[in-house]
Design an enzyme around this catalytic site. Structure first.
Site, PDB file in Angstrom:
ATOM      1  N   CYS A  42       0.836  -1.260   0.220  1.00 38.42           N
ATOM      2  CA  CYS A  42       0.041   0.129  -0.068  1.00 38.42           C
ATOM      3  C   CYS A  42       0.865   1.435   0.231  1.00 38.42           C
ATOM      4  O   CYS A  42       0.871   2.315  -0.927  1.00 38.42           O
ATOM      5  CB  CYS A  42      -0.823   0.016   1.130  1.00 38.42           C
ATOM      6  N   CYS A  47      -1.369   1.610  -3.111  1.00 46.04           N
ATOM      7  CA  CYS A  47      -2.264   2.746  -3.019  1.00 46.04           C
ATOM      8  C   CYS A  47      -1.726   4.067  -3.020  1.00 46.04           C
ATOM      9  O   CYS A  47      -2.229   5.114  -3.750  1.00 46.04           O
ATOM     10  CB  CYS A  47      -2.935   2.587  -1.741  1.00 46.04           C
ATOM     11  N   LYS A  50       0.344   5.223  -6.211  1.00 46.05           N
ATOM     12  CA  LYS A  50      -0.737   5.331  -7.036  1.00 46.05           C
ATOM     13  C   LYS A  50      -1.555   6.695  -7.151  1.00 46.05           C
ATOM     14  O   LYS A  50      -1.628   7.249  -8.184  1.00 46.05           O
ATOM     15  CB  LYS A  50      -1.463   3.732  -7.209  1.00 46.05           C
ATOM     16  N   TYR A 177      -8.416  -3.531 -11.743  1.00 46.68           N
ATOM     17  CA  TYR A 177      -8.340  -2.322 -10.938  1.00 46.68           C
ATOM     18  C   TYR A 177      -6.990  -1.896 -11.301  1.00 46.68           C
ATOM     19  O   TYR A 177      -6.923  -0.596 -11.777  1.00 46.68           O
ATOM     20  CB  TYR A 177      -8.071  -2.618  -9.231  1.00 46.68           C
ATOM     21  N   GLU A 181      -6.853   1.754 -13.651  1.00 50.89           N
ATOM     22  CA  GLU A 181      -6.262   2.809 -12.957  1.00 50.89           C
ATOM     23  C   GLU A 181      -5.129   3.240 -13.553  1.00 50.89           C
ATOM     24  O   GLU A 181      -4.771   4.450 -14.013  1.00 50.89           O
ATOM     25  CB  GLU A 181      -5.903   2.605 -11.432  1.00 50.89           C
ATOM     26  N   HIS A 461     -27.197  21.383  -2.029  1.00 49.37           N
ATOM     27  CA  HIS A 461     -27.300  22.010  -3.433  1.00 49.37           C
ATOM     28  C   HIS A 461     -26.310  22.982  -3.632  1.00 49.37           C
ATOM     29  O   HIS A 461     -26.131  23.670  -2.742  1.00 49.37           O
ATOM     30  CB  HIS A 461     -28.681  22.356  -3.706  1.00 49.37           C
ATOM     31  N   GLU A 466     -26.325  14.988  -4.492  1.00 48.95           N
ATOM     32  CA  GLU A 466     -27.568  15.425  -4.020  1.00 48.95           C
ATOM     33  C   GLU A 466     -28.463  14.428  -4.852  1.00 48.95           C
ATOM     34  O   GLU A 466     -29.629  13.914  -4.634  1.00 48.95           O
ATOM     35  CB  GLU A 466     -27.917  16.828  -4.195  1.00 48.95           C
TER      36      GLU A 466
HETATM   37  P1  NDP Z   1      -7.473  -8.067 -10.882  1.00 47.52           P
HETATM   38  O1  NDP Z   1      -7.815  -9.485 -10.075  1.00 47.52           O
HETATM   39  O2  NDP Z   1      -8.436  -7.189 -10.383  1.00 47.52           O
HETATM   40  O3  NDP Z   1      -7.421  -7.963 -12.366  1.00 47.52           O
HETATM   41  C1  NDP Z   1      -6.460  -8.876 -12.982  1.00 47.52           C
HETATM   42  C2  NDP Z   1      -6.914  -8.788 -14.404  1.00 47.52           C
HETATM   43  O4  NDP Z   1      -6.106  -9.513 -15.251  1.00 47.52           O
HETATM   44  C3  NDP Z   1      -8.313  -9.221 -15.023  1.00 47.52           C
HETATM   45  O5  NDP Z   1      -8.854  -8.452 -15.837  1.00 47.52           O
HETATM   46  C4  NDP Z   1      -8.034 -10.471 -15.427  1.00 47.52           C
HETATM   47  O6  NDP Z   1      -8.887 -10.851 -16.544  1.00 47.52           O
HETATM   48  C5  NDP Z   1      -6.855 -10.250 -16.170  1.00 47.52           C
HETATM   49  N1  NDP Z   1      -6.047 -11.564 -16.439  1.00 47.52           N
HETATM   50  C6  NDP Z   1      -5.681 -12.549 -15.515  1.00 47.52           C
HETATM   51  N2  NDP Z   1      -4.914 -13.335 -16.121  1.00 47.52           N
HETATM   52  C7  NDP Z   1      -4.667 -12.897 -17.373  1.00 47.52           C
HETATM   53  C8  NDP Z   1      -4.006 -13.470 -18.484  1.00 47.52           C
HETATM   54  N3  NDP Z   1      -3.201 -14.666 -18.141  1.00 47.52           N
HETATM   55  N4  NDP Z   1      -3.906 -12.885 -19.366  1.00 47.52           N
HETATM   56  C9  NDP Z   1      -4.587 -11.850 -19.662  1.00 47.52           C
HETATM   57  N5  NDP Z   1      -5.331 -11.246 -18.488  1.00 47.52           N
HETATM   58  C10 NDP Z   1      -5.433 -11.811 -17.508  1.00 47.52           C
HETATM   59  O7  NDP Z   1      -6.078  -7.712 -10.362  1.00 47.52           O
HETATM   60  P2  NDP Z   1      -5.329  -6.379 -10.106  1.00 47.52           P
HETATM   61  O8  NDP Z   1      -4.009  -6.883 -10.240  1.00 47.52           O
HETATM   62  O9  NDP Z   1      -5.899  -5.423 -10.851  1.00 47.52           O
HETATM   63  O10 NDP Z   1      -5.485  -5.890  -8.560  1.00 47.52           O
HETATM   64  C11 NDP Z   1      -5.331  -6.895  -7.577  1.00 47.52           C
HETATM   65  C12 NDP Z   1      -6.094  -6.547  -6.651  1.00 47.52           C
HETATM   66  O11 NDP Z   1      -5.772  -5.428  -5.812  1.00 47.52           O
HETATM   67  C13 NDP Z   1      -7.579  -6.020  -6.803  1.00 47.52           C
HETATM   68  O12 NDP Z   1      -8.410  -7.329  -6.763  1.00 47.52           O
HETATM   69  C14 NDP Z   1      -8.006  -5.149  -5.800  1.00 47.52           C
HETATM   70  O13 NDP Z   1      -8.760  -6.015  -4.701  1.00 47.52           O
HETATM   71  C15 NDP Z   1      -6.835  -4.765  -5.082  1.00 47.52           C
HETATM   72  N6  NDP Z   1      -6.540  -3.218  -5.595  1.00 47.52           N
HETATM   73  C16 NDP Z   1      -7.227  -2.358  -5.220  1.00 47.52           C
HETATM   74  C17 NDP Z   1      -7.350  -0.853  -5.650  1.00 47.52           C
HETATM   75  C18 NDP Z   1      -8.243   0.031  -5.195  1.00 47.52           C
HETATM   76  O14 NDP Z   1      -8.899  -0.242  -4.126  1.00 47.52           O
HETATM   77  N7  NDP Z   1      -8.415   1.002  -5.686  1.00 47.52           N
HETATM   78  C19 NDP Z   1      -6.518  -0.616  -6.600  1.00 47.52           C
HETATM   79  C20 NDP Z   1      -5.423  -2.003  -7.073  1.00 47.52           C
HETATM   80  C21 NDP Z   1      -5.616  -2.960  -6.547  1.00 47.52           C
HETATM   81  P3  NDP Z   1     -10.375 -11.628 -16.146  1.00 47.52           P
HETATM   82  O15 NDP Z   1     -11.206 -10.483 -15.690  1.00 47.52           O
HETATM   83  O16 NDP Z   1     -10.746 -12.155 -17.488  1.00 47.52           O
HETATM   84  O17 NDP Z   1     -10.118 -12.897 -15.020  1.00 47.52           O
END
Ligand code: NDP
Length: 478
Positions: A42, A47, A50, A177, A181, A461, A466
């Site tokens: 984080c 976080c 970022k 995410y 982002e 407002h 709102e």
């Molecule tokens: P996520 O699990 O959210 O996303 C992973 C992405 O990668 C998905 O779109 C997935 O596709 C894709 N993917 C997985 N494997 C492959 C592959 N072999 N080839 C191509 N695409 C693939 O993980 P993140 O790494 O983005 O984030 C991890 C976690 O960190 C999040 O779940 C969240 O909980 C936390 N986080 C929170 C934030 C916040 O609160 N603002 C900010 C950043 C992270 P598919 O959908 O098809 O599985």
């Protein structure tokens, strides 16, 4: 049996640090080992940096808006080295605060890698072996990269904060995410961003209408988003590739190849599942994260690992080995900092305060710092209508600040309401500061507020929020 410590924490991220401090405050003798930098994902590579990059990237739009509002401004290029130096100063400062907090709480810091020897023994890379009555594993997670040819040429979110220079163009793989982002962040900083997501719409699992609007907004701001597309292979671009391919342009199906910033002179050649080829300065994988459970002696201590590599725990974060607990991303429950902190606090209540406490993982609000931003809590429309009859209240409009500045982007406020109980089951917001808004809406929803409770609240407002208390009729029943 006597132990060196009452508690030994492995991992100095948000969850581990909080648990160590709060446990020490009960009078327990506590030590914490961290192999890298205090603060964990984080603070050091997640976080916090970022969000600072989100702020930095927002200025490009603000300059344009300011001119629309009458300010006489000329914008120049973004100075990445200047920002990066300041960013790292800030991370150093925050790491110092984490260390001081631990120190002031009486927690002994071990700057070393730790691994379990047995249910009560930890070996440190410094050569020491210590014993503890309780061990808490809070080792977090790490990015995973798919196994495709050339993947080693790519970077992950860990590397992005350390780049010597910003790439001119980048391909981001993933639709979660992190991918979404960083697509917005880098686009705002002036990088040509392409994003490949293998599924039909980014941000799988979130409300369909909300994710659709986020994707639309990202495209409008300039992200070259390709759905139903994945990367097949990549390699360092050859002279021939450089002659034949444009930056990210060849993946625009049906459109002629264009060279948005001239022909590339170096880069990474990429082949996509749709057969097209393109060259990017940089490729970033944001394809999910895996728990850090390797080489920390879990097997030696008899701790069970689940299918996704996560430490298996019960509702009290206890593993099958009674003296060993685990919290945060390493348990792969909900990968969010505040959840890890909650799990750490519940662990201390349970083990050190004699008050067995389960973590409540229901109705967790979260924000996705995409551009546009999304804030969300509770059930999506799709989830809710599979459970019970619901009413959907939703409005989408151009907010006054955008309209005045001549921007086209819309915001969205949506409530998913139970037809039977009238409770608000879900709230989904796409707007500037949606994260701030959802935090407040979440209090009401967590308390069980009904649609009528929302309606009884007088609007503030003129604000965007709102709309949350002024939506009179459902747009549909499902
Ligand atoms: P996520 O699990 O959210 O996303 C992973 C992405 O990668 C998905 O779109 C997935 O596709 C894709 N993917 C997985 N494997 C492959 C592959 N072999 N080839 C191509 N695409 C693939 O993980 P993140 O790494 O983005 O984030 C991890 C976690 O960190 C999040 O779940 C969240 O909980 C936390 N986080 C929170 C934030 C916040 O609160 N603002 C900010 C950043 C992270 P598919 O959908 O098809 O599985």
């Amino acid at each position: 049996m006597t132990f060196d410590y009452d508690l030994f924490v492995i991992g100095g991220g948000s969850g581990g640090v909080r648990a160590a401090r709060v446990a020490a405050a009960t009078g327990a003798k506590v030590a914490l080992a961290e192999e890298f930098r205090m603060g964990g994902t984080c603070v050091i590579r997640g976080c916090v940096p970022k969000k600072l990059m989100v702020f930095a990237s927002g200025y490009s739009e603000m300059f344009a808006d300011a001119r629309a509002y009458g300010w006489d401004l000329t914008d120049g290029p973004f100075d990445w080295p200047r920002f990066r130096a300041k960013l790292h100063d800030e991370l150093d400062r925050l790491e110092g605060i984490y260390r001081k907090l631990l120190d002031n709480s009486g927690v002994e810091i071990c700057d070393a890698r730790a691994s379990l020897k047995d249910a009560h023994t930890v070996a440190l890379s410094s050569g020491r072996t210590v014993t503890a009555k309780h061990i808490l594993i809070a080792t977090g997670g790490r990015p995973v990269v798919p196994d495709i040819p050339g993947a080693e040429l790519g970077i992950t979110s860990n590397d992005i904060f350390l780049l010597d220079e910003l790439p001119k163009s980048i391909l981001i793989i993933g639709g979660g995410y992190i991918a979404s982002e960083f697509a917005g962040i880098l686009n705002g900083l002036g990088v040509q961003v392409s994003q490949f997501y293998r599924g039909a719409q980014i941000l799988r699992g979130f409300d369909d209408e909300a994710r659709g609007l986020v994707a639309e907004g990202m495209r409008e701001k300039g992200v070259n988003l390709h759905l139903g597309t994945n990367i097949v292979e990549m390699r360092a671009a050859t002279e021939e590739d450089l002659q034949n391919n444009g930056i990210g342009a060849a993946v625009e199906q049906g459109k002629p190849v264009s060279f948005p910033s001239g022909k590339p002179t170096k880069g990474i050649w990429v082949k996509a599942t749709n057969g097209t080829e393109a060259i990017f300065d940089q490729v970033m994988f944001a394809t999910g994260r895996a728990p850090n459970t390797e080489n920390i002696g879990l097997a030696e201590a008899g701790v069970q690992i689940g299918r996704r590599g996560e430490i298996v725990v019960d509702a009290y974060s206890q593993t099958g080995v009674p003296s060993i607990y685990a919290i945060g991303d390493v348990t792969d429950r909900v990968q969010l900092t505040p959840v890890a902190i909650r799990e750490g606090m519940a662990f201390v209540e349970t083990v050190f305060k004699g008050n067995p406490t389960k973590v409540d993982h229901k109705l967790i609000p979260s924000a996705i710092f995409t551009q546009p931003e999304m804030g969300t809590i509770g059930l999506t429309e799709e989830e809710a209508r599979d459970i019970e009859p619901v009413e959907i209240y939703c409005t989408s409009f151009k907010p006054m600040n955008h309209a005045f500045a001549g921007r086209t982007d819309r915001v969205m406020m949506k409530l998913v309401v139970s037809s039977a109980t009238r409770k608000v089951l879900g709230c989904h917001i796409v707007a500037d500061h949606a994260g701030e808004m959802i935090q407040l809406a979440a209090i009401a929803i967590k308390m069980g507020a009904t649609k009528e409770d929302f309606d009884r609240t007088v609007a503030v407002h003129p604000t965007m929020a709102e709309e949350l208390v002024t939506m009179k009729d459902p747009v549909r029943r499902a």
